[in-house]
Scaffold this motif. Structure first.
Motif, short mmCIF file in Angstrom:
data_model
loop_
_atom_site.label_atom_id
_atom_site.label_comp_id
_atom_site.label_asym_id
_atom_site.label_seq_id
_atom_site.Cartn_x
_atom_site.Cartn_y
_atom_site.Cartn_z
N UNK A 1 14.99 23.59 15.54
CA UNK A 1 15.62 22.79 16.58
C UNK A 1 14.64 22.41 17.68
N UNK A 2 13.74 23.33 18.03
CA UNK A 2 12.80 23.05 19.12
C UNK A 2 11.57 22.29 18.65
N UNK A 3 11.51 21.99 17.36
CA UNK A 3 10.33 21.29 16.84
C UNK A 3 10.71 19.92 16.26
N UNK A 4 11.76 19.31 16.79
CA UNK A 4 12.20 18.02 16.28
C UNK A 4 11.14 16.95 16.48
N UNK A 5 10.25 17.13 17.46
CA UNK A 5 9.23 16.13 17.73
C UNK A 5 7.83 16.61 17.41
N UNK B 1 -2.62 14.10 19.25
CA UNK B 1 -2.17 14.22 20.64
C UNK B 1 -0.96 13.36 20.96
N UNK B 2 -0.19 13.01 19.95
CA UNK B 2 1.03 12.26 20.18
C UNK B 2 2.15 13.20 20.63
N UNK B 3 2.95 12.73 21.59
CA UNK B 3 4.09 13.54 22.03
C UNK B 3 5.10 13.71 20.92
N UNK B 4 5.24 12.69 20.09
CA UNK B 4 6.15 12.74 18.95
C UNK B 4 5.33 12.62 17.67
N UNK B 5 5.15 13.72 16.98
CA UNK B 5 4.38 13.69 15.73
C UNK B 5 5.06 12.87 14.65
N UNK B 6 6.37 12.65 14.81
CA UNK B 6 7.13 11.91 13.80
C UNK B 6 7.33 10.45 14.19
N UNK B 7 6.63 10.02 15.23
CA UNK B 7 6.66 8.60 15.58
C UNK B 7 5.90 7.78 14.55
N UNK B 8 6.14 6.47 14.57
CA UNK B 8 5.50 5.58 13.60
C UNK B 8 5.10 4.28 14.29
N UNK B 9 4.16 3.58 13.70
CA UNK B 9 3.76 2.29 14.26
C UNK B 9 4.89 1.28 14.18
N UNK C 1 7.10 12.06 1.21
CA UNK C 1 7.36 13.05 2.25
C UNK C 1 6.75 12.62 3.58
N UNK C 2 5.71 11.80 3.54
CA UNK C 2 5.03 11.36 4.76
C UNK C 2 5.83 10.36 5.57
N UNK C 3 6.96 9.88 5.04
CA UNK C 3 7.80 8.92 5.74
C UNK C 3 9.00 9.57 6.43
N UNK C 4 9.23 10.85 6.20
CA UNK C 4 10.40 11.52 6.77
C UNK C 4 10.19 11.80 8.26
N UNK C 5 11.12 11.36 9.09
CA UNK C 5 11.00 11.61 10.54
C UNK C 5 11.92 12.74 11.00
N UNK C 6 12.77 13.23 10.09
CA UNK C 6 13.58 14.43 10.37
C UNK C 6 13.43 15.40 9.20
#
Length: 302
Positions: free
Chosen positions: A79-83, A93-101, A208-213
């Motif tokens: 739960x605490x690692x959603x980002x 150094x991205x705040x959201x590791x699961x962000x995308x271009x 697997x590299x496309x999953x954001x959750x």
């Protein structure tokens, strides 16, 4: 001549008898080894939340570099690692590791059918061979993020293969599927149409590299697997870079293995994870690498 006397003949007979016995024992040993899934030598890595096995690291610099990476020190709580993906190098150094271009709706991106394979023939053949040696025809399976081909052996008919993907036209052409569902796991990371403990194996090829959750998806996969069932994730170094998560784009192959292993680490219910490099290093041509991370669901307690 002395070399033909009876003692020497007896010694020669004894020598060849010993060689024959050793040969028989060697063949038995090799047959026993061949029963192990796709590998003989195996390296155990400690401090993961499960038994971590790395197969044949002496043959792969990527596996050897992966072994050097320290496992996450956090407890099993997603739960605490959603980002974030804990333990990545400082340059991620991205705040959201699961962000995308490209944060537009994935349904738009995948609306047009792509009837191509996303890894080359050599990598595809390695994956199909692995499936052939590890998955029995009686298996009930889910092919996650599937398309028009599942890379399973065409000659084998499986008990059931459910497809989940983004494009209905692609899945209609996939003759391996017994049924399919159009589902965007990035907006709805749920497999509610499947009951608990129904699947022997879940496959996920180069997606697997496309999953954001991913933590929610891995939790769902664990729910639908039978005890002792496996989640088989394969990937290469190719992707739609605008849709892959930042953490994937900013790291190399050893860290890709780490990322997927960490998804297992931060979701409970896994007893073992096995990491393999199925790349063909003997080919005279430059081929796509292929890596595989296989998680095994915990067996029911006695």
């Amino acid at each position: 001549s002395n070399k033909y006397n009876i003692n020497n003949i007896n010694n020669i007979d004894e020598h060849f008898r010993k060689k024959k016995v050793m040969s028989i024992l060697s063949n038995i040993h090799l047959k026993m080894l061949s029963k192990r899934k796709f590998g003989i030598s195996c390296h155990f890595v400690s401090n993961w939340a499960f038994d971590m096995h790395v197969v044949k690291p002496e043959q792969s610099i990527v596996l050897r570099e992966f072994i050097k990476i320290e496992p996450p020190t956090v407890s099993q709580s997603c739960s605490e690692h959603d980002l974030q993906i804990p333990g990545l190098p400082s340059w991620v150094n991205k705040a959201n590791h699961f962000g995308r271009q490209d944060n537009s709706m994935d349904s738009n991106f995948y609306d047009f059918p792509r009837l191509v394979t996303h890894i080359d023939d050599t990598a595809t053949a390695s994956l199909t061979q692995f499936y052939a040696q590890t998955i029995s025809p009686e298996s009930v399976m889910l092919d996650l993020c599937t398309s028009w081909v599942s890379h399973l052996p065409y000659s084998t008919k499986y008990s059931k293969l459910v497809g989940v993907g983004m494009n209905s036209k692609e899945m209609e052409l996939n003759k391996s599927l017994t049924e399919y569902h159009v589902l965007d796991l990035n907006t709805t990371p749920s497999l509610s149409f499947l009951p608990d403990g129904v699947c022997d194996h879940v496959l996920c090829c180069v997606s697997v590299d496309y999953l954001i959750q991913p933590y929610k998806v891995f939790t769902e996969i664990n729910r639908i697997l039978k005890p002792g069932g496996t989640f088989i994730i394969s990937f290469s170094n190719r992707c739609f870079f605008t849709k892959a998560i930042f953490a994937w784009l900013m790291t190399n192959d050893p860290y890709h293995l780490y990322i997927v292993s960490t998804y297992f680490h931060l979701t409970s219910g896994w007893s073992k994870v096995t990491v393999r490099d199925l790349s063909n290093y003997t080919s005279n041509q430059l081929t796509d690498p292929l890596y595989l991370v296989e998680g095994t669901k915990e067996a029911n307690p006695l």
